[in-house]
Enzyme design. Structure first.
Site, PDB file in Angstrom:
ATOM      1  CG  ASP A 100      -2.108   0.835   1.182  1.00 17.36           C
ATOM      2  OD1 ASP A 100      -1.955   2.046   0.917  1.00 17.36           O
ATOM      3  OD2 ASP A 100      -3.223   0.325   1.391  1.00 17.36           O
TER       4      ASP A 100
ATOM      5  CE  LYS B 196     -12.595   4.712  -0.629  1.00 16.14           C
ATOM      6  NZ  LYS B 196     -12.986   3.882   0.481  1.00 16.14           N
TER       7      LYS B 196
ATOM      8  CB  SER C 227     -17.796  -0.810  -8.288  1.00 17.73           C
ATOM      9  OG  SER C 227     -18.919   0.008  -8.062  1.00 17.73           O
TER      10      SER C 227
ATOM     11  CE1 TYR D 246     -14.175   3.591  -8.013  1.00 11.41           C
ATOM     12  CE2 TYR D 246     -16.510   3.848  -8.522  1.00 11.41           C
ATOM     13  CZ  TYR D 246     -15.495   3.179  -7.874  1.00 11.41           C
ATOM     14  OH  TYR D 246     -15.793   2.086  -7.098  1.00 11.41           O
TER      15      TYR D 246
ATOM     16  CE  LYS E 298     -12.992   0.161  -8.890  1.00 11.51           C
ATOM     17  NZ  LYS E 298     -11.797  -0.447  -8.309  1.00 11.51           N
TER      18      LYS E 298
HETATM   19  C1  UD1 Z   1     -21.058   5.752  -5.276  1.00  8.96           C
HETATM   20  C2  UD1 Z   1     -20.798   5.302  -6.689  1.00  8.96           C
HETATM   21  C3  UD1 Z   1     -20.235   3.901  -6.666  1.00  8.96           C
HETATM   22  C4  UD1 Z   1     -18.999   3.841  -5.847  1.00  8.96           C
HETATM   23  C5  UD1 Z   1     -19.276   4.326  -4.453  1.00  8.96           C
HETATM   24  C6  UD1 Z   1     -17.961   4.356  -3.700  1.00  8.96           C
HETATM   25  C7  UD1 Z   1     -22.295   6.364  -8.271  1.00  8.96           C
HETATM   26  C8  UD1 Z   1     -23.549   6.240  -9.060  1.00  8.96           C
HETATM   27  N1  UD1 Z   1     -22.018   5.333  -7.467  1.00  8.96           N
HETATM   28  O1  UD1 Z   1     -22.088   4.943  -4.769  1.00  8.96           O
HETATM   29  O2  UD1 Z   1     -19.925   3.512  -7.962  1.00  8.96           O
HETATM   30  O3  UD1 Z   1     -18.498   2.526  -5.811  1.00  8.96           O
HETATM   31  O4  UD1 Z   1     -19.884   5.627  -4.505  1.00  8.96           O
HETATM   32  O5  UD1 Z   1     -17.618   5.505  -3.148  1.00  8.96           O
HETATM   33  O6  UD1 Z   1     -21.595   7.340  -8.349  1.00  8.96           O
HETATM   34  N2  UD1 Z   1     -26.878  10.348  -0.250  1.00  8.96           N
HETATM   35  C9  UD1 Z   1     -27.611  11.340   0.370  1.00  8.96           C
HETATM   36  N3  UD1 Z   1     -26.956  12.306   1.073  1.00  8.96           N
HETATM   37  C10 UD1 Z   1     -25.588  12.336   1.169  1.00  8.96           C
HETATM   38  C11 UD1 Z   1     -24.831  11.322   0.534  1.00  8.96           C
HETATM   39  C12 UD1 Z   1     -25.516  10.352  -0.178  1.00  8.96           C
HETATM   40  O7  UD1 Z   1     -28.841  11.353   0.304  1.00  8.96           O
HETATM   41  O8  UD1 Z   1     -25.058  13.258   1.805  1.00  8.96           O
HETATM   42  C13 UD1 Z   1     -27.568   9.299  -0.994  1.00  8.96           C
HETATM   43  C14 UD1 Z   1     -27.198   9.242  -2.456  1.00  8.96           C
HETATM   44  O9  UD1 Z   1     -28.001  10.065  -3.214  1.00  8.96           O
HETATM   45  C15 UD1 Z   1     -27.419   7.751  -2.745  1.00  8.96           C
HETATM   46  C16 UD1 Z   1     -27.149   7.053  -1.418  1.00  8.96           C
HETATM   47  O10 UD1 Z   1     -27.191   8.067  -0.436  1.00  8.96           O
HETATM   48  O11 UD1 Z   1     -28.746   7.540  -3.066  1.00  8.96           O
HETATM   49  C17 UD1 Z   1     -25.793   6.377  -1.373  1.00  8.96           C
HETATM   50  O12 UD1 Z   1     -24.806   7.301  -1.791  1.00  8.96           O
HETATM   51  P1  UD1 Z   1     -23.249   6.977  -1.695  1.00  8.96           P
HETATM   52  O13 UD1 Z   1     -22.922   6.464  -0.340  1.00  8.96           O
HETATM   53  O14 UD1 Z   1     -22.519   8.173  -2.189  1.00  8.96           O
HETATM   54  O15 UD1 Z   1     -23.028   5.749  -2.656  1.00  8.96           O
HETATM   55  P2  UD1 Z   1     -23.423   5.545  -4.208  1.00  8.96           P
HETATM   56  O16 UD1 Z   1     -23.753   6.815  -4.863  1.00  8.96           O
HETATM   57  O17 UD1 Z   1     -24.428   4.459  -4.241  1.00  8.96           O
END
Ligand code: UD1
Length: 350
Positions: free
Chosen positions: A34, A88, A128, A155, A159
């Site tokens: 790492d 990531k 992913s 990103y 993948k």
């Molecule tokens: C995102 C990436 C995914 C990646 C992962 C790793 C996309 C579409 N997906 O996942 O490929 O592997 O990050 O970091 O970009 N949310 C809120 N408020 C917040 C933060 C998030 O409502 O402050 C919601 C988002 O809209 C989403 C859910 O929580 O619906 C999960 O978000 P998040 O944890 O960022 O993950 P992904 O977007 O699913």
């Protein structure tokens, strides 16, 4: 103890560190490589405390060909590589695409070159669910045969490209490479000891670290990005699984590679619970599990968000004999415990 046969690149990272712990508990003594670009020596210390010894650690930048070559020369018994080393952050990848293409593609290529040079070896790749892009609702829950749609970020594109590279290498004539690509859904939580967990990359963008930081008072509130999606409560749906369960899937994949008789294959597995949770459900489950109130407000949709995606993990359940079954309240408590401890840790780079 099987010593030095398994190399874990990015083994000080979030999923990597939990995987190293699982490997130890199954009798492996892996080599961790790492560059600590997105981690900290405190995670290495956490691993040491959990496993009861200092793990073998090499500070290596996997995107550097010479460093990876030297690593393989120093450890001639490497047979299996679990390859996590990659950037990531979705948002950062949009701003700095070249950084992502260089780091994520080169680190994989460098490791594959060394395996090829040896004429043996197998690799487990950190992929992913982002490879499915914005899935058609009729394909939910997503299984491995769902079409790969255009990635929503550089990103995500790395993948997809890494999976292409792996496939071409595994399927090349006379290839000796066996590969498994693990397509992670949304890992959350931390080791129950709270000695390792997810380290924030500056301002976190992911939901769980934002929730836990709000719980410890570091943030005022959680913004729920959109409540007007076409879902039962209007917020986005994801498949959240315990990082400790996800780590165990790597062990299961390793066992499957160890017993593989044929060479030159690639397999794909979706790793999730099979259960979709909305943002509101995540918030409620966190609050209930930890008996704490979290302020939240509905905010506009976040650009690039997928409306809903969750896994059909049947293939991994069947073929790897793996399932993500840690109860949700337990995951939520581990996340909060880790965040509370994180505040006390000296996180300077070593
Ligand atoms: C995102 C990436 C995914 C990646 C992962 C790793 C996309 C579409 N997906 O996942 O490929 O592997 O990050 O970091 O970009 N949310 C809120 N408020 C917040 C933060 C998030 O409502 O402050 C919601 C988002 O809209 C989403 C859910 O929580 O619906 C999960 O978000 P998040 O944890 O960022 O993950 P992904 O977007 O699913």
């Amino acid at each position: 103890m099987r010593e030095g046969t398994v190399l874990v690149t990015g083994g000080v990272g979030y999923i990597g560190s939990h995987t190293v712990v699982e490997l130890y508990s199954a009798g492996y003594r892996p080599i961790i490589a790492d560059n600590l670009s997105n981690s900290s020596p405190v995670i290495l210390e956490g691993i040491s405390k959990i496993v009861g010894e200092k793990p073998i650690f090499e500070r290596v930048d996997c995107a550097n060909q010479k460093e990876v070559e030297a690593l393989f020369i120093n450890y001639p018994n490497i047979e299996y590589v679990i390859h996590f080393a990659a950037y990531k952050a979705v948002g950062e990848s949009v701003e700095k695409p070249l950084l992502y293409y260089r780091n994520n593609l080169l680190s994989l290529i460098n490791v594959l070159e060394q395996l090829e040079k040896r004429g043996r070896g197998s690799l487990i790749f950190s992929s992913s669910c982002t490879v499915y892009g914005n899935p058609d609702p009729k394909d939910l829950p997503i299984d491995e045969s769902a079409p790969l749609r255009p990635a929503s970020s550089p990103y995500g594109a790395t993948k997809q490209m890494c999976e292409e590279i792996l496939k071409d290498c595994a399927e090349a004539p006379h290839s000796k490479l066996n590969a498994i690509s693990l397509r992670y859904f949304n890992p959350i939580g931390a080791h129950p000891s709270a000695l390792i967990g997810e380290l924030p990359q500056g301002e976190p963008q992911n939901l769980m670290p934002i929730v836990t930081q709000t719980a410890t008072g570091e943030r005022e509130r959680v913004m729920v990005f959109g409540d007007d999606y076409n879902t039962p409560d209007g917020s986005c749906i994801r498949d959240y699984l315990a990082v400790t369960d996800l780590a165990k899937a790597h062990l299961a994949a390793l066992k499957s590679l160890e017993s593989a008789e044929e060479r030159g294959s690639i397999q794909y597995f979706n790793l999730g619970t099979g259960r979709g949770l909305s943002v509101f459900e995540v918030l409620n489950s966190f609050m209930e599990a930890n008996s704490i109130e979290i302020p939240y407000t509905v905010a506009p949709r976040r650009a690039g968000d997928v409306e809903q995606v969750w896994a059909n993990p049947a293939k991994a359940n069947r073929e790897l004999k793996w399932s993500a079954d840690t109860p949700l309240p337990e995951i939520m408590r581990s996340a909060y415990r880790w965040e509370s401890r994180l505040k006390e840790l000296p996180l300077k780079e070593g």
